[in-house]
Design a protein around this motif. Sequence first.
Motif, mmCIF file in Angstrom:
data_model
loop_
_atom_site.group_PDB
_atom_site.id
_atom_site.type_symbol
_atom_site.label_atom_id
_atom_site.label_comp_id
_atom_site.label_asym_id
_atom_site.label_seq_id
_atom_site.Cartn_x
_atom_site.Cartn_y
_atom_site.Cartn_z
ATOM 1 N N VAL A 291 -73.129 32.401 -14.381
ATOM 2 C CA VAL A 291 -72.008 30.889 -14.193
ATOM 3 C C VAL A 291 -70.965 31.147 -14.073
ATOM 4 O O VAL A 291 -70.190 31.758 -14.956
ATOM 5 C CB VAL A 291 -72.692 30.549 -15.580
ATOM 6 C CG1 VAL A 291 -71.867 28.667 -15.494
ATOM 7 C CG2 VAL A 291 -74.012 29.881 -15.931
ATOM 8 N N LYS A 292 -70.588 30.668 -13.282
ATOM 9 C CA LYS A 292 -68.896 30.608 -12.527
ATOM 10 C C LYS A 292 -68.431 29.771 -13.804
ATOM 11 O O LYS A 292 -68.253 28.854 -12.827
ATOM 12 C CB LYS A 292 -68.851 31.136 -10.924
ATOM 13 C CG LYS A 292 -67.394 30.976 -10.735
ATOM 14 C CD LYS A 292 -67.008 31.940 -10.264
ATOM 15 C CE LYS A 292 -65.703 32.255 -9.633
ATOM 16 N NZ LYS A 292 -64.769 33.288 -10.180
ATOM 17 N N ARG A 293 -67.063 29.793 -14.721
ATOM 18 C CA ARG A 293 -66.308 28.648 -14.849
ATOM 19 C C ARG A 293 -65.172 28.665 -14.518
ATOM 20 O O ARG A 293 -64.677 29.887 -13.634
ATOM 21 C CB ARG A 293 -66.656 28.865 -16.628
ATOM 22 C CG ARG A 293 -68.103 28.569 -16.479
ATOM 23 C CD ARG A 293 -68.305 28.167 -18.129
ATOM 24 N NE ARG A 293 -67.930 29.230 -19.030
ATOM 25 C CZ ARG A 293 -67.940 29.012 -19.857
ATOM 26 N NH1 ARG A 293 -68.573 27.933 -20.550
ATOM 27 N NH2 ARG A 293 -67.500 29.979 -21.645
ATOM 28 N N GLY A 294 -64.261 27.611 -15.236
ATOM 29 C CA GLY A 294 -62.714 27.704 -14.735
ATOM 30 C C GLY A 294 -62.193 28.493 -15.897
ATOM 31 O O GLY A 294 -61.939 29.611 -15.451
ATOM 32 N N ALA A 295 -61.104 28.133 -16.708
ATOM 33 C CA ALA A 295 -60.742 28.817 -17.721
ATOM 34 C C ALA A 295 -61.911 29.751 -18.163
ATOM 35 O O ALA A 295 -60.816 30.980 -18.515
ATOM 36 C CB ALA A 295 -60.106 27.400 -18.825
ATOM 37 N N PRO A 296 -63.229 29.233 -18.801
ATOM 38 C CA PRO A 296 -63.308 29.861 -19.762
ATOM 39 C C PRO A 296 -64.199 30.776 -19.492
ATOM 40 O O PRO A 296 -64.370 30.966 -17.764
ATOM 41 C CB PRO A 296 -64.962 28.952 -20.556
ATOM 42 C CG PRO A 296 -64.386 27.602 -19.651
ATOM 43 C CD PRO A 296 -63.174 27.756 -18.715
ATOM 44 N N ALA A 297 -64.920 31.965 -19.972
ATOM 45 C CA ALA A 297 -65.461 33.188 -19.416
ATOM 46 C C ALA A 297 -66.663 33.169 -18.185
ATOM 47 O O ALA A 297 -67.019 32.312 -18.955
ATOM 48 C CB ALA A 297 -65.653 34.526 -20.580
ATOM 49 N N ASN A 298 -66.867 33.987 -17.481
ATOM 50 C CA ASN A 298 -68.354 33.474 -17.040
ATOM 51 C C ASN A 298 -69.294 33.887 -17.529
ATOM 52 O O ASN A 298 -68.962 34.653 -18.613
ATOM 53 C CB ASN A 298 -67.838 34.426 -15.741
ATOM 54 C CG ASN A 298 -66.945 34.255 -14.569
ATOM 55 O OD1 ASN A 298 -66.817 32.761 -14.739
ATOM 56 N ND2 ASN A 298 -66.611 34.456 -13.113
ATOM 57 N N LEU A 299 -70.398 33.432 -17.247
ATOM 58 C CA LEU A 299 -71.535 33.910 -17.833
ATOM 59 C C LEU A 299 -72.266 34.607 -17.173
ATOM 60 O O LEU A 299 -72.715 34.330 -15.720
ATOM 61 C CB LEU A 299 -72.484 32.561 -18.749
ATOM 62 C CG LEU A 299 -71.220 32.171 -19.997
ATOM 63 C CD1 LEU A 299 -71.560 30.885 -19.743
ATOM 64 C CD2 LEU A 299 -70.552 32.815 -21.208
ATOM 65 N N ASP A 300 -73.183 35.157 -17.628
ATOM 66 C CA ASP A 300 -75.190 35.907 -17.442
ATOM 67 C C ASP A 300 -76.067 35.879 -17.921
ATOM 68 O O ASP A 300 -75.449 35.964 -19.229
ATOM 69 C CB ASP A 300 -74.602 37.796 -16.437
ATOM 70 C CG ASP A 300 -73.468 37.872 -15.518
ATOM 71 O OD1 ASP A 300 -74.074 36.876 -14.083
ATOM 72 O OD2 ASP A 300 -72.794 37.786 -15.294
ATOM 73 N N PHE A 301 -76.903 35.543 -17.775
ATOM 74 C CA PHE A 301 -77.907 34.735 -18.766
ATOM 75 C C PHE A 301 -79.254 35.717 -17.831
ATOM 76 O O PHE A 301 -79.665 35.326 -17.068
ATOM 77 C CB PHE A 301 -79.258 33.666 -19.437
ATOM 78 C CG PHE A 301 -77.586 33.012 -19.679
ATOM 79 C CD1 PHE A 301 -76.584 33.366 -21.207
ATOM 80 C CD2 PHE A 301 -76.707 31.646 -18.630
ATOM 81 C CE1 PHE A 301 -75.616 32.509 -22.003
ATOM 82 C CE2 PHE A 301 -75.756 31.348 -19.918
ATOM 83 C CZ PHE A 301 -75.242 30.959 -20.974
#
Lengths: 413, 413, 413
Positions: A291-301
Motif C-alpha cells: 500500500v503506497k500512501r501519501g504522508a503516512p508510512a507505506n505498508l506491506d501485508f
Amino acid sequence: RAADELLETLAQKGVISMEDYEKLKAQRKTAPTVITDDGFRIATGDGGWSVQVGALQQLDLAAYKDDKIDLADGTEMRRSRLSAAGTFLKDWQYRVEYEFATSSAALTDAYVTYNAYKPVLVTLGQFKPPFGMEALSQDKSATFMERALPFYLVSPVVVRAPGAMLSSSGTNWSAAGGIFGEPIGNAQSGDEGYGAAARMSFAPLFTGSRIVHLGLSGQWRDPTQDNSSNTTGQKFDTVRFRAKPESNILAQRFVDTGELTDVKRYTFAGVEFAAQVDALSLQSEYQQVSVKRGAPANLDFDTWYAQLAYTLTGEARPYRVDRGVFEGIKPAKNFARGAGWGAFEVAARISELDLTDGPVNGGRERNATAAVSWYLNPFLRVSANYVKVLDVKGGAFDGEEPSVWQMRLQIAI
Amino acid sequence: RAADELLETLAQKGVISMEDYEKLKAQRKTAPTVITDDGFRIATGDGGWSVQVGALQQLDLAAYKDDKIDLADGTEMRRSRLSAAGTFLKDWQYRVEYEFATSSAALTDAYVTYNAYKPVLVTLGQFKPPFGMEALSQDKSATFMERALPFYLVSPVVVRAPGAMLSSSGTNWSAAGGIFGEPIGNAQSGDEGYGAAARMSFAPLFTGSRIVHLGLSGQWRDPTQDNSSNTTGQKFDTVRFRAKPESNILAQRFVDTGELTDVKRYTFAGVEFAAQVDALSLQSEYQQVSVKRGAPANLDFDTWYAQLAYTLTGEARPYRVDRGVFEGIKPAKNFARGAGWGAFEVAARISELDLTDGPVNGGRERNATAAVSWYLNPFLRVSANYVKVLDVKGGAFDGEEPSVWQMRLQIAI
Amino acid sequence: RAADELLETLAQKGVISMEDYEKLKAQRKTAPTVITDDGFRIATGDGGWSVQVGALQQLDLAAYKDDKIDLADGTEMRRSRLSAAGTFLKDWQYRVEYEFATSSAALTDAYVTYNAYKPVLVTLGQFKPPFGMEALSQDKSATFMERALPFYLVSPVVVRAPGAMLSSSGTNWSAAGGIFGEPIGNAQSGDEGYGAAARMSFAPLFTGSRIVHLGLSGQWRDPTQDNSSNTTGQKFDTVRFRAKPESNILAQRFVDTGELTDVKRYTFAGVEFAAQVDALSLQSEYQQVSVKRGAPANLDFDTWYAQLAYTLTGEARPYRVDRGVFEGIKPAKNFARGAGWGAFEVAARISELDLTDGPVNGGRERNATAAVSWYLNPFLRVSANYVKVLDVKGGAFDGEEPSVWQMRLQIAI
C-alpha cells in the motif's frame, strides 16, 4: 447422429423427397436438445444457442467453541444464487448471476465472452479479475467450506468488478489480463477507483491426472477518492483489509487493518504452486499487498496457505488448463439406491494472514483446518469442517484461539 | 407412445437398422418434452430431468371502513415470487424460490427431496416445517386472500426454516417430522434457536371427492438466545406473537403480545378437521401455544377457525392425500372466448385469536369473512373478500371493529 | 412444415397407420421448438405455450467535466434485470421482470394480457401507463443512453403502476387507456393515490420505412394522502418533480421542484411528432403538467425534446404501429468474424425541462446531446454519449454548465 442417419435412410429409400430431407435437416439445427452434464441446459441442435437456469444454495451450520469472547452459533444461507447463462449467435456466451444471501440482492456476474478468435477470448461486463488460483475457482468447487485467508486480502476490495479482459490458453498454459473499475454497488462520493489485473498459469507436467501447476498474478489498483467514512473533517482515499476466521456465521473479524488513510495506490502480487497425483493433491499460494500512501508510512501485508486433499474414492480433482484452476470433484459413481455412494474427500490446510505492519496493528492470524466432503453427485455436496484458530497475535483480538465446527449442504444445479 | 411405435414400425419394416433403432430410442430418452399441467415444464423423455421457471404474483387492493383509527387504503404486491424447480438424476427434486414483495429480496424455499425410497421421502434445505393444514397449503391455493388468524400464531416465528425432514404417506394417511434451525435472515446476536415439528393426517373417508380429514400437529422450539431488542441492560430470550386482521395492506396489528421475555421454550399443538362432499367443503383447525418462561409466568394462547366453501360451478377442491392438504380449484372449463367461464367459488369463515393470558394483555380478536373467487384457469384467479372485525377485546386496539373490502389478481404460472 | 409432410408421407405410404399418424401429429403440437428472433424462446409446436428467461444488463461509465460543483466519475449497473415471459393457454401472455440495479430488488413488470378479442387487448397487473412515446419505448431500445428530460417529469411519479388497461390498434393507429393505482413500493401512510392515462397514435404516412407519426397522451392523477415527509406538524398531499441531467451516475438533480404541498390533483398532457425516411428519423415530444392545489397557487411546468438519428449502415428504426413506438435497430449484418460489423448509428438531441412557475423556483435546464451507438447484433450494444448542459437557470444549481462523457455496454438477451 442417429436421427440424421434416419433422415438420410428415408431419403435414400425414397420415403421422403430430397427437398423434404433438406428441410427436415435444417429444422434439426434449431430443434432443442437437453444436455445434462452440468445441470439442465437446453440447446439448439447446432449448438448455436443455449440457455441454462442455475441455482447455487449453500446452507451452513456453525458451532463455536468460544475462547475469550462469545461467538454466536447458528445457521445461514452462505450463498443463495440464481443464474441464467448460455450461448447466442454461436460465438457469444453470456452469464448473469444474482446473490440473495446478502441483505439486499446483489449482482455477481454479468458478462459476455466472444470466442470467435479462440483461443483468444474477449470478456466484457462484471466478473472476477484474474488474480489467484483459489479466488478464481468456482464458489461451489472450493475444497474447504471457506477459502483460505489469502482470499480475504483480495476479496473485500475487488472480488468482482466491471471490466474488459483478454485471455488465452494452450495445451499447458493460460494467461489473462484486463482493466477493471470499482465493484458495482460500492458506495461512492468521489471519483471511483480503477485498476488492472493479470495472471499466468503454466503446467510443466500435465499428463492425465498427474499435474504440476505454477501460477503468477499481479494486480494494481487506484482507490476511490474521498471514500473515508469520516463524516466531518477532511476526507481521505482509503482501503481496508480484514478477515473472518475461515468461518462466516460469526460476526467478528479477528484481523482488521481498519481504514488505511491517504492511500495513493496498492498492488497485489501472488504466486501459486499445485501438484496432483491421481486422488492426492497439494495446493498453495502466497500473496502480498503493498500500500503506497501519501504522508503516512507505506505498508506491506502478506498471507499464504497450503492444503493437502485426498479423495478416498479415487477421483482426481479435474484441472481446467484453459483457466489454470481446479474444479469440483465429480463422483465416479453417484449416490443412488443400490448403485453407489458418491465420492468422499478428506483435506487439511494451514493458512496465515498478517495485517500488522509499521504503525498498523491489524493482527496476524494462523489457522489449521480439517475437512471431510461427501459428493453425493455432481450437484449435491455435504461438507464438515473443523477450523482451529492457532493464534491471533496483535490487533483487537490478540490471543483469541477459538475453534469451529461447521457443516454445509450445497445444492448446485 | 406413438413415437416409440413409429420407430418400432420403421425397424420392423427394415426402413432403419436395429442399430439405428436402438440409438434413436436412446436419444428419445434425453429429447425434451413440454408438460403444461401446472405451468411450463421442460423434461427429458425419460422423466429423469426437468426444470420449470415459475412466477407467483398477487396484486392486492384494499379499502378500509375505519372504525376508531384511520387505516390506509391502497394497493400492494402481496407476493411477488420467482422460482426454479425440477428433477435431476431421476430420484432428486429441487425447488428454489425468492420473494420480492418484501423490502429486500428473501429466500423462501431452497430444498432437495430424495425419493428413491418412496413412499419415504427425505427433504433437506429450507422449507415449511410440518405444522397445520392451512399453513402447509400452497400460498396460491388458500380459499381466502389471507389465511385465518391461527396462521399468524405460527408464521411470524417459523413459517419456513432450514432443516431435515422425513415424510411418508399411504392410501389415506400422511406423516412428516423433522428438525429445524432458526429461519434464514432472522437477526441474531446470540446462539440461534432450533426446534422440531411433526404432523399426521388421516382420512377415514376418502372416496373420490367425498372426504373426511383428521390432522394432528405438534411443534417444539427453543428461542434464539439474547434476542431481545433492549439496547441497554440485560438481554433476554424472547418471542412475539401478533397478527394483522386477515388483511395485509394496513400497517396495524390489532393483537400483539409484545416481546415475551425470559422464554425457555414454547410448544405449538394443533388439531384439524375437514370434510368434503363434492363442491362443498368444511375446514377447521384449533391451535394452542404454550410458552414456558423462567421467572415470569408461563403463558397459553389459543386460536381457531372454521370455514365453509362451495364451488358454484361444481368443481371439488383437490385433496393431496400424500401431504394431507387441499390444493387450489382447477376449473372444469377455462375462461375462453366462446368456450367457458372458469370456476366460481363462494366461502365464509369465522376465526379467533386470543393473545391475552396472565400478565400479557395482547388482545383477543374475532373476525368473520366472506369470499368470492373467480378461477379463470389454473393460472389466473381474481378474488374479492369482505372481512368484518367482529370484536377486539383488550390490547392496544381494544374495541376496534373496522371492516375491509379487498381484491386480488393472482398470476401463478 | 416439413415434419408434418414427413408424417403425411409415411402415412400415405402405409409405413405408419392412420392412428399412429394422428397420435404423432398431436404429439407435435406439444413438442418444444426454439425461436431465436429475440432471444431464446421455447414454445410448443402449436404456439399455445412458450417461455423465455431474459436478462437486461446496462453497464455504464461516466466522466464529468465539472463546472462549479464536483461531480463523481464512476461506473454503475444502470439496469440489471431478470425476466420471465411467455404465452399460456394460447390466448394469454404474461411478463414478470425484476430490477436488481436499485439498492433493493424491485418489481418492474408483472402483468397478463388477454388477446382472444384481438385487436382489442386487456392488460392486468403492474405495467407502464400509456403516456408518451419515448416513455413507452423499451428500456433497451432508446436512441440515447438516457431518455430526454420530459421522461423525468413523468417517471418519478408513475413510470409503472398496477392497473387495468384496454388497448387496440389498426393498420396505422393505436389507442390505449386504463386506470392505475399507486406504484408498488411507494411509501404510504395515508390512502394511496390513483389515476387514469390514455394515449392515441396515428401514422398518416406509413409505407415501409417512410413514416409520419402523430401522438397524443393525457394522464390524470390524485396523489397519495398525507405523504409529505414532515415528521412533525400537519401532513400534506404532495408531489415532486426533478431530473438528473440525462446522466445517471452523478448524485445531483439540477432541477427540482421540491415537495409541492397541498396538491389536489395533477394532469399531464403530451403531444408527439416523429418522421422517418429510411435510415434517417426525427422524433419529438412536448409535455406539460398542471398541478391543482388547495391554498397555494396552481402550477404549470413544461418540457420538450427533439432528436435526429441516422443509421450509417442503412437500417431503419423498426416502427411498432400496434403500440405507436419505435424499437431498437436490428443490424442487417451482425458483427461476426469475417462476416460483418453490425450497425452504426449517430444521433443528436436538444431537450428542455422548466420546473419554475409562480412561487416554485425549481430551475429550467437545457441540454444538448450527441450519441454514437454500435449495435453488434440484436442483443449487444455499445453506446457513447456526450451531454452538454447548455444552461441551468434558477433553482439550487443556477448557472451550472458541466458536460458528460458516458459509455454503456448493453447485454439484452
